[in-house]
Structure formats: structure tokens, C-alpha cells
Design a protein around this motif. Structure first.
Motif, short mmCIF file in Angstrom:
data_model
loop_
_atom_site.label_atom_id
_atom_site.label_comp_id
_atom_site.label_asym_id
_atom_site.label_seq_id
_atom_site.Cartn_x
_atom_site.Cartn_y
_atom_site.Cartn_z
N ALA A 64 91.75 26.82 62.26
CA ALA A 64 93.19 26.56 62.15
C ALA A 64 94.02 27.76 62.59
CB ALA A 64 93.55 26.18 60.71
N HIS A 65 93.39 28.94 62.67
CA HIS A 65 94.11 30.16 63.04
C HIS A 65 93.86 30.56 64.49
CE1 HIS A 65 95.14 30.74 58.83
NE2 HIS A 65 93.88 30.51 58.52
N VAL A 66 93.22 29.67 65.25
CA VAL A 66 92.88 29.99 66.65
C VAL A 66 93.53 28.96 67.57
CG1 VAL A 66 91.04 30.37 68.31
CG2 VAL A 66 90.67 30.95 65.90
N PRO A 67 94.63 29.31 68.23
CA PRO A 67 95.23 28.38 69.20
C PRO A 67 94.24 28.04 70.30
CG PRO A 67 96.70 30.24 68.73
CD PRO A 67 95.37 30.57 68.11
N ARG A 68 94.26 26.82 70.75
CA ARG A 68 93.31 26.39 71.78
C ARG A 68 93.42 27.23 73.05
NH1 ARG A 68 90.31 21.79 71.56
NH2 ARG A 68 90.49 20.57 69.65
N GLU A 69 94.64 27.69 73.38
CA GLU A 69 94.79 28.49 74.59
C GLU A 69 94.16 29.87 74.45
OE1 GLU A 69 98.71 28.76 72.26
OE2 GLU A 69 97.23 27.23 72.80
N THR A 70 93.93 30.31 73.21
CA THR A 70 93.29 31.60 72.99
C THR A 70 91.79 31.50 73.18
OG1 THR A 70 95.01 32.30 71.44
CG2 THR A 70 92.89 33.42 71.30
N TRP A 71 91.21 30.42 72.70
CA TRP A 71 89.76 30.25 72.81
C TRP A 71 89.49 28.98 73.61
CZ3 TRP A 71 85.75 27.83 69.24
CH2 TRP A 71 84.46 28.23 69.60
N ASN A 72 89.65 29.10 74.91
CA ASN A 72 89.53 27.94 75.78
C ASN A 72 88.44 28.11 76.83
OD1 ASN A 72 90.63 29.83 77.47
ND2 ASN A 72 92.59 28.81 77.75
N GLY A 73 87.60 29.11 76.63
CA GLY A 73 86.50 29.32 77.56
C GLY A 73 86.79 30.33 78.64
N THR A 74 88.05 30.74 78.78
CA THR A 74 88.41 31.68 79.84
C THR A 74 88.62 33.10 79.34
OG1 THR A 74 90.79 31.26 79.63
CG2 THR A 74 89.54 29.81 81.10
N LYS A 75 88.79 33.27 78.05
CA LYS A 75 89.08 34.60 77.51
C LYS A 75 87.91 35.19 76.73
CE LYS A 75 94.06 33.86 77.32
NZ LYS A 75 95.30 33.92 76.51
N GLY A 76 86.74 34.60 76.90
CA GLY A 76 85.56 35.14 76.24
C GLY A 76 85.08 34.29 75.09
N PRO A 77 83.94 34.64 74.54
CA PRO A 77 83.33 33.86 73.47
C PRO A 77 83.91 34.18 72.10
CG PRO A 77 81.95 35.73 73.99
CD PRO A 77 83.09 35.76 74.97
N TRP A 78 83.44 33.42 71.13
CA TRP A 78 83.66 33.70 69.71
C TRP A 78 82.49 34.54 69.27
CZ3 TRP A 78 86.87 30.38 66.15
CH2 TRP A 78 86.74 30.78 64.82
N LEU A 79 82.74 35.71 68.69
CA LEU A 79 81.70 36.62 68.23
C LEU A 79 81.69 36.64 66.72
CD1 LEU A 79 79.57 38.81 69.04
CD2 LEU A 79 81.43 40.48 68.85
N ASP A 80 80.59 36.19 66.12
CA ASP A 80 80.45 36.15 64.66
C ASP A 80 79.49 37.25 64.23
OD1 ASP A 80 80.83 35.20 62.07
OD2 ASP A 80 79.07 33.90 62.19
N LEU A 81 79.99 38.18 63.45
CA LEU A 81 79.22 39.36 63.06
C LEU A 81 78.48 39.14 61.75
CD1 LEU A 81 82.00 42.03 63.77
CD2 LEU A 81 80.36 41.03 65.37
N GLY A 82 77.20 39.52 61.71
CA GLY A 82 76.43 39.37 60.49
C GLY A 82 76.41 37.94 60.02
N THR A 83 76.07 37.03 60.90
CA THR A 83 76.25 35.60 60.64
C THR A 83 75.36 35.07 59.52
OG1 THR A 83 76.57 33.50 61.80
CG2 THR A 83 74.54 34.71 62.27
N GLY A 84 74.26 35.75 59.21
CA GLY A 84 73.43 35.36 58.07
C GLY A 84 72.85 33.97 58.20
N ALA A 85 73.28 33.08 57.32
CA ALA A 85 72.81 31.69 57.34
C ALA A 85 73.52 30.85 58.40
CB ALA A 85 73.00 31.06 55.97
#
Length: 217
Positions: A64-85
Motif C-alpha cells: 500500500a506504500h509503493v506506488p505502481r510507477e515506483t515499482w514497475n520493473g524499470t527502476k529495479g527490484p524489491w530487495l528484502d533483507l534478512g527475509t527469514g521465513a
């Protein structure tokens, strides 16, 4: 506020990403998690009966805090740190399978589990980086998330190299969110704010941007 399993599932059903296929993937993830948790302690056993609230919706709320234009495949991936489970990484990947999600996890058994879920859920754009964050190759990313990974000041220091001024940081911090944010230098703190968690009335999410140029942490 999402207070129980029924409310969690209802809230998820209303998300724009929640197609029938996405729900099927999440159902499979929940079943696999419950089974694997009998073999290794992926999450606290007491949270399994409330998994949709505590882990699935809790992870999905970050979208809900990520506008689609920010994470649309052109500006890089989503990086999840210490993802655990796999929270929030696997949930994000299950709901947005067309977008690249990188999950950093150094523990071998967790890496094996994550890769098994990725294969079972058919998530071709999800990838596990099975090494310590310090060893991960530098690249710029669109979103950085971290759930119970490290204290805020340390987290920012070790992951600043992945960020641009446009990168969105999404950091669930529980009750300590406001306190940890207040402890940062003013020049760093001004780019962030605390949002109320939808799944825990006592928890907060640190959300914002960080300009890596000239920032001293």
C-alpha cells in the motif's frame, strides 16, 4: 485495524493485486509454512493459528506504500533483507509475480526452504541471495524492506549502497519504530515517517526515502 484471521483474509481480498491465482499461491504458502514449521522454527509456533493476520497481511500491507510507477520493473527490484521465513518477500512475490523480488538470507536451511517455495509457487522473478548482506553485489533497487532484521541505524548503514533518492524504504519496527527513528540524525530522519501497522495497534512501519549522497550515518 485487522484484528483476526477473517478480517485479514477480507482485507487481502480487497487488495488490487489479489487475483484468484494470487490467493491460491498464498494458500499454498500458508500450508507449506505450517508443515515446514514442524521441522524448523521458521516462525513462532503460536503465530501459526493467526498466520493470515500476523504474517500474510502484515507483509502485504507494505504494498500500500509503493506506488505502481515506483515499482514497475524499470527502476529495479524489491530487495528484502534478512527475509527469514519469507516475510515479506514471499508474500510480495506471490501477489506481484511479474516483478523482481530479491530475498537476502544467509542461513542454509532457510535458503533451501525459500527456494522450495519459489519453485512450488512458480515465481520465476523471485530469487534468494543465499549469503550475508555484506557479500551481496551492489545494485540499485526500487524498494528495500526489512522485517526484524537489525536496529534502524545499523540497517541503514549496511544497506545504503543499494539505495537511490527514489528508493522506498519499508521497515516494520514494532513498538520501537518511533523511538528508533527519533534516535537518527535530523538530516537522515527527515526523509522518513512512521505509519501505523494495520495488523498490530502497538506496531509502526518506518516509511520513506534516503538520499545516499552526502548522508553520514
Amino acid at each position: 485495524m485487522i484484528a483476526n484471521e477473517e478480517q485479514a483474509r477480507d482485507w487481502l481480498a480487497g487488495r488490487p493485486e489479489m487475483t484468484p491465482e494470487a490467493m491460491e499461491r498464498l494458500e499454498k504458502l500458508v500450508a507449506m509454512l505450517a508443515e515446514e514449521n514442524e521441522r524448523q522454527n521458521l516462525v513462532a509456533a503460536a503465530t501459526i493459528p493467526m498466520v493470515w493476520q500476523r504474517h500474510i497481511a502484515d507483509s502485504a500491507q507494505l504494498l500500500a506504500h509503493v506506488p505502481r510507477e515506483t515499482w514497475n520493473g524499470t527502476k529495479g527490484p524489491w530487495l528484502d533483507l534478512g527475509t527469514g521465513a519469507g516475510f515479506p518477500g514471499l508474500v510480495i512475490a506471490a501477489m506481484r509475480p511479474g516483478h523482481e523480488v530479491l530475498m537476502v538470507e544467509s542461513r542454509a536451511r532457510r535458503v533451501e526452504w525459500l527456494n522450495r517455495v519459489i519453485e512450488e509457487l512458480a515465481l520465476p522473478k523471485a530469487q534468494v541471495l543465499g549469503q550475508r548482506l555484506e557479500m551481496v553485489e551492489t545494485r540499485t533497487v526500487a524498494v528495500i524492506s526489512a522485517r526484524a532484521f537489525a536496529p534502524l541505524d545499523k540497517l541503514l548503514k549496511i544497506s545504503l549502497r543499494f539505495s537511490t533518492r527514489d528508493t522506498i524504504w519499508l521497515l516494520p519496527k514494532g513498538r520501537s519504530a518511533g523511538q528508533e527513528l527519533e534516535a537518527l540524525k535530523a538530516s537522515v530522519r527527515e526523509g522518513f515517517h512512521v505509519e501505523q501497522s494495520l495488523t498490530d495497534q502497538d506496531a509502526g512501519l518506518i516509511v520513506g526515502h534516503l538520499n545516499p549522497k552526502g548522508v553520514k550515518l
